[in-house]
Design an enzyme around this catalytic site. Structure first.
Site, PDB file in Angstrom:
ATOM      1  N   ASP A 282      -0.710  -6.201  -0.617  1.00  0.00           N
ATOM      2  CA  ASP A 282      -1.172  -5.567   0.607  1.00  0.00           C
ATOM      3  C   ASP A 282      -2.682  -5.343   0.537  1.00  0.00           C
ATOM      4  OD1 ASP A 282       0.147  -4.875   2.937  1.00  0.00           O
ATOM      5  OD2 ASP A 282       1.237  -3.221   2.021  1.00  0.00           O
TER       6      ASP A 282
ATOM      7  N   GLU B  60      -2.351  -5.835   8.209  1.00  0.00           N
ATOM      8  CA  GLU B  60      -1.765  -5.298   9.429  1.00  0.00           C
ATOM      9  C   GLU B  60      -2.620  -5.653  10.636  1.00  0.00           C
ATOM     10  OE1 GLU B  60      -1.082  -1.116   9.189  1.00  0.00           O
ATOM     11  OE2 GLU B  60       0.167  -1.267   7.388  1.00  0.00           O
TER      12      GLU B  60
ATOM     13  N   GLU C 104       7.774  -4.193  11.943  1.00  0.00           N
ATOM     14  CA  GLU C 104       8.204  -2.865  11.493  1.00  0.00           C
ATOM     15  C   GLU C 104       8.501  -1.947  12.669  1.00  0.00           C
ATOM     16  OE1 GLU C 104       6.964   0.860   8.557  1.00  0.00           O
ATOM     17  OE2 GLU C 104       5.748  -0.960   8.576  1.00  0.00           O
TER      18      GLU C 104
ATOM     19  N   ASP D 218       0.833  -1.203   0.000  1.00  0.00           N
ATOM     20  CA  ASP D 218       0.000   0.000   0.000  1.00  0.00           C
ATOM     21  C   ASP D 218       0.866   1.252   0.000  1.00  0.00           C
ATOM     22  OD1 ASP D 218       0.933  -0.037   2.608  1.00  0.00           O
ATOM     23  OD2 ASP D 218      -1.044  -0.087   3.553  1.00  0.00           O
ATOM     24  N   SER D 219       2.192   1.062   0.132  1.00  0.00           N
ATOM     25  CA  SER D 219       3.131   2.177  -0.048  1.00  0.00           C
ATOM     26  C   SER D 219       3.090   2.714  -1.461  1.00  0.00           C
ATOM     27  CB  SER D 219       4.556   1.728   0.299  1.00  0.00           C
ATOM     28  OG  SER D 219       4.895   0.534  -0.387  1.00  0.00           O
TER      29      SER D 219
ATOM     30  N   LYS E  19      -1.136  -9.587   2.443  1.00  0.00           N
ATOM     31  CA  LYS E  19      -0.613  -9.110   3.725  1.00  0.00           C
ATOM     32  C   LYS E  19      -1.635  -8.195   4.371  1.00  0.00           C
ATOM     33  CE  LYS E  19       2.679  -5.862   4.105  1.00  0.00           C
ATOM     34  NZ  LYS E  19       2.103  -4.860   5.057  1.00  0.00           N
TER      35      LYS E  19
END
Length: 287
Positions: free
Chosen positions: A107, A138, A204, A68-69, A136
């Site tokens: 993501d 979070e 992270e 998502d970066s 992925k």
């Protein structure tokens, strides 16, 4: 006895599916588990397009993350929060079509899975149908049921704990996680994700000691980003790693090139040639 070329190729395909040499077959989750069991560290990079995917794949990077970066590095947003599933899906298609060997992880962006395990499954299925090999998400213990639902449906899941950009922008900002007693919370989150079926966990911006402990306690690989040297793998955003991002970067980033400077110089030289009349030259033209 000297092996024939065909025998040598078959041996390479069997013994070198990943690592410093370009892989000879598609990397799968069990390959990453084998690396942890052998104590071999492995690299992961983000990728958002055909060229970076192809180059990193040929360089032997075993895992590519369509992160998502992309919000900051493709679409020009100020943070990762605004990027949508519909914006990430074309990037997943480009990377998965271009990487012949790497495991491609997508993501799940903010707002696409948090509501329920059912929402997470619906979103993950969309990514898998568009070429992702895994997804992925979070969050720790509170998302264990989400991970279980995806794994039950046959979708490999990479967890992400410690600093979680999707939820931390309004909750304290960028700061190191899991110092002191917070380390116990990190371990609990990591173990919950493992038991839910995650095949790996990103750590992270956590203290090195906490990351070392989590890595030693988990059966599955840990992937560090600002988490010290003891994780099983390391990941960076490729535009940071290669110097495309010419602004401020995090302390944990190491720049391996200055692609931003090189592109700027190339563009300036092109502009000067056009203005000066030296491009196109006769060798660039047709009679």
């Amino acid at each position: 006895m000297t092996a024939t070329p065909d025998e040598a190729n078959r041996t390479a395909e069997t013994t070198a599916p990943y690592g410093s040499a370009p892989p000879r077959r598609r990397v799968r989750v069990h390959h990453l588990q084998e690396l942890k069991e052998r104590g071999e560290a492995w690299p992961m990079l983000t990728s958002y397009d055909m060229y970076s995917a192809r180059i990193f794949d040929q360089a032997g990077i075993p895992v590519l993350l369509v992160g998502d970066s992309a919000a900051n590095n493709v679409y020009g947003y100020d943070s990762s929060l605004p990027v949508t599933v519909d914006e990430l899906l074309p990037l997943v298609r480009a990377v998965s079509r271009s990487a012949e060997h790497a495991l491609v992880v997508a993501d799940l962006p903010f707002g696409s899975y948090q509501a329920s395990p059912e929402q997470a499954l619906e979103t993950a299925v969309r990514f898998m149908k568009d070429g992702a090999h895994a997804v992925k998400l979070e969050g720790g213990r509170r998302y264990a049921a989400h991970v279980e639902a995806l794994v039950a449906a046959g979708i490999p899941v990479m967890g992400h704990i410690g600093f979680t950009p999707q939820s931390e922008h309004g909750l304290g900002g960028y700061r190191v996680q899991a110092r002191g007693e917070q380390g116990e919370e990190l371990v609990a989150d990591a173990l919950a994700l493992q038991e839910a079926g995650a095949f790996s966990v990103v750590l992270e911006m956590v203290s090195g000691q906490a990351a070392k402990r989590v890595t030693s306690e988990l059966r599955i690989p840990t992937i560090g980003i600002g988490a010290g040297p003891d994780c099983d793998a390391q990941v960076l955003v490729w535009t940071d790693m290669a110097g495309m991002n010419t602004g401020r970067t995090a302390r944990f980033v190491k720049r391996y090139a200055d692609l931003g400077g090189m592109l700027s110089e190339a563009a300036s030289n092109f502009a000067a040639d056009v203005r000066g009349g030296s491009f196109p030259a006769p060798e660039h033209s047709f009679d």
